[in-house]
Write a protein that holds these residues in place. Structure first.
Motif, PDB file in Angstrom:
ATOM      1  N   VAL A 257     -38.629  73.736  -5.081  1.00 50.53           N
ATOM      2  CA  VAL A 257     -38.767  74.636  -6.046  1.00 50.53           C
ATOM      3  C   VAL A 257     -38.910  74.302  -7.224  1.00 50.53           C
ATOM      4  N   TYR A 258     -40.227  74.868  -7.822  1.00 47.34           N
ATOM      5  CA  TYR A 258     -40.969  74.503  -9.056  1.00 47.34           C
ATOM      6  C   TYR A 258     -40.197  75.700  -9.957  1.00 47.34           C
ATOM      7  N   THR A 259     -39.660  75.280 -11.115  1.00 44.05           N
ATOM      8  CA  THR A 259     -38.813  76.474 -12.100  1.00 44.05           C
ATOM      9  C   THR A 259     -38.771  75.748 -13.354  1.00 44.05           C
ATOM     10  N   ASP A 260     -38.651  76.488 -14.363  1.00 44.83           N
ATOM     11  CA  ASP A 260     -38.500  76.078 -15.752  1.00 44.83           C
ATOM     12  C   ASP A 260     -36.948  76.271 -16.086  1.00 44.83           C
ATOM     13  N   GLU A 261     -36.265  77.109 -15.146  1.00 48.23           N
ATOM     14  CA  GLU A 261     -35.063  77.342 -15.296  1.00 48.23           C
ATOM     15  C   GLU A 261     -34.195  76.127 -14.851  1.00 48.23           C
ATOM     16  N   ASP A 262     -32.930  75.962 -15.436  1.00 48.25           N
ATOM     17  CA  ASP A 262     -31.679  75.036 -14.939  1.00 48.25           C
ATOM     18  C   ASP A 262     -32.328  73.561 -14.756  1.00 48.25           C
ATOM     19  N   LEU A 268     -31.042  73.261  -7.606  1.00 49.08           N
ATOM     20  CA  LEU A 268     -31.727  73.858  -5.998  1.00 49.08           C
ATOM     21  C   LEU A 268     -31.755  72.871  -5.521  1.00 49.08           C
TER      22      LEU A 268
END
Lengths: 357, 127
Positions: A257-262, A268
């Motif tokens: 998962v690519y995300t800026d959060e957390d 994740l």
């Protein structure tokens, strides 16, 4: 065999015995006193051998302090239970105290590590942090536990794997020091989940096949459709709930998962190395803390792993650790290689000469 | 709508006209990610600009360019606070340990609003 916490005045008395018969006990008492001066805790075991001679042994022991924040957000709070104190009857306090002990026991008895820093660091916890606070965290010096909101989360101390997880953040802080962002951050999280699960399994004496492999079992209220927060055996299946949604953890690198959060999804993407560890443990069988756990412990305390390691570098370090301890043609090395292959990670190889042309 | 893609509509004057016709709303969103569970929760509050004095005061009280970092804590929450108004957007990433004083007051105010239903279980991809 007599076990007990010997009060300092008694230790001092034993340390001064000059009867040859008690020489060992006197020496042990002197060592224990020296430890006390350094604020390190040891267990001082006394027994009699077949000749009725007094035998004293020193064993690493935890030095626990549990404080109560009284539903405020000020740390550390008021000390409510110190090492050796009887249970106080407050579930969060007593669960934290016992969980600190169970975590200390895994690291000490299985891996020979004396506390978080390997040098007897006191173990500190604060419970009843904040008002309906929905979290448990490690602040660099202590683990801190909220009581939960009562609607989705109940108290976080209810799960031994959560306590083992938080203290293992301390172990990582004093060893591999994995940067808490992106892949190295997901590895930091995964190491905490792995050893959190192992603390629970070791404490319950559960084999690979008997264990739940869940993190945070029992911290959801009955309102939530889910058994726990994460599953190492089957990431992405721990909960599926109307309000919370479905457990979003990937179990394979294809689903990273690519995300800026957390911090780039550290909670994740930890599912990927978590599953790799499970596959290694499953292949080796028996008790997961023995060989699979030993390889992971050797990896985070070993010389190869860097703070910014990605999954591929971590995988290579586990292969190296398995080879060093069990031999390069061992079943352990095969299991580690297969474990990473099972989640789509190819271990990094030694740098090769640059391509020509 | 017929000539909305016309070159002329990109003139400064046309943009100005559109902005004037836009409802002048101030929106503050708070996305709380991280935590042991790694579950993101979102809250937001909106108000017509000419009735948003209270919110603007809370926003202006925050030390936007100077947010303390937290490199030590593990499993703590991370707050992404975003303020949107016509022609203005401001965002800060505030670690839980730095969520004190005016930041805390602002977030508490936004959290007073009923939570948005059906928050996506997976954070949106950043690429």
């Amino acid at each position: 065999m007599t076990h007990g916490i010997i009060p300092p005045y008694l230790l001092r008395r034993i340390s001064r015995l000059d009867d040859a018969k008690f020489a060992v006990a006197a020496h042990a008492a002197r060592v224990a006193l020296k430890h006390d001066r350094e604020f390190r805790s040891v267990r001082f075991d006394l027994s009699f051998d077949e000749n009725y001679d007094l035998v004293a042994t020193l064993v690493d022991a935890p030095d626990r302090t549990v404080s109560d924040a009284g539903s405020t957000e000020s740390l550390p709070g008021t000390v409510v239970r110190s090492e050796g104190d009887a249970p106080v009857g407050d579930a969060a306090v007593d669960e934290a105290y016992d969980g600190l002990g169970a975590t200390f026991a895994l690291y000490s008895e299985v891996y020979g590590r004396n506390s978080i820093d390997g040098a007897g660091l006191p173990l500190n916890a604060t419970v009843h942090y904040g008002d309906r606070y929905d979290n448990a965290f490690w602040d660099g010096e202590r683990m801190v536990f909220g009581d939960g909101d009562g609607e989705i989360f109940s108290r976080f101390t209810a799960s031994l794997s959560v306590i083992g997880h938080e203290l293992s953040h301390g172990v990582t802080q004093y060893s591999a020091s994995l940067v808490y962002r992106d892949q190295s951050g997901a590895l930091n999280e995964s190491v905490s989940d792995v050893f959190g699960a192992l603390v629970e399994q070791h404490s319950r004496n559960e084999s690979v096949g008997d264990a739940s492999w869940l993190i945070g079992e029992g911290i959801f209220t009955d309102e939530v459709e889910g058994s726990a927060l994460r599953s190492l055996k089957a990431p992405g299946t721990a909960y599926d709930d109307d309000i919370l949604g479905k457990d979003p953890q990937p179990a394979h690198f294809d689903d990273f998962v690519y995300t800026d959060e957390d911090g780039g999804g550290v909670h994740l993407n930890s599912g990927i190395p978590n599953r790799a560890f499970y596959l290694v443990a499953e292949a080796l069988g028996g008790n997961a803390w023995d060989r699979a756990g030993q390889i992971w412990y050797d990896t985070i305390t070993g010389p190869i792993l860097t703070a910014r390691a990605d999954f591929s570098a971590f995988a290579a370090a586990t292969l190296d650790a398995a080879g060093s301890r069990y031999g390069s043609r061992s079943a352990e090395v095969s299991a580690v290689r297969a474990g990473w292959a099972g989640v789509g990670i190819r271990p990094a190889s030694a740098p090769r000469p640059a391509k020509i042309g | 709508m017929g000539r909305s893609r016309d070159q002329a509509s990109f003139s400064p004057q046309a943009r100005e006209d559109r902005l004037i016709n836009m409802p002048a709303v101030l929106t503050i969103t708070v996305a709380r990610s991280g935590g042991f569970a790694g579950i993101t929760r979102r809250w937001s509050v909106s108000a017509a600009l000419d009735e948003a004095d209270e919110l603007i005061e809370l926003v202006d009280a925050c030390p936007w360019p100077r947010v303390a970092k937290d490199e030590v804590s593990r499993d703590r929450f991370v707050y992404v606070i975003t303020v949107r108004a016509p022609r203005k957007r401001r965002s800060a990433t505030v670690p839980e340990s730095a969520l004190t004083g005016p930041w805390k007051t602002l977030v508490n105010r936004v959290q007073e609003e009923p939570a948005e239903p059906a928050a996506p279980p997976t954070p949106p991809p950043s690429r």
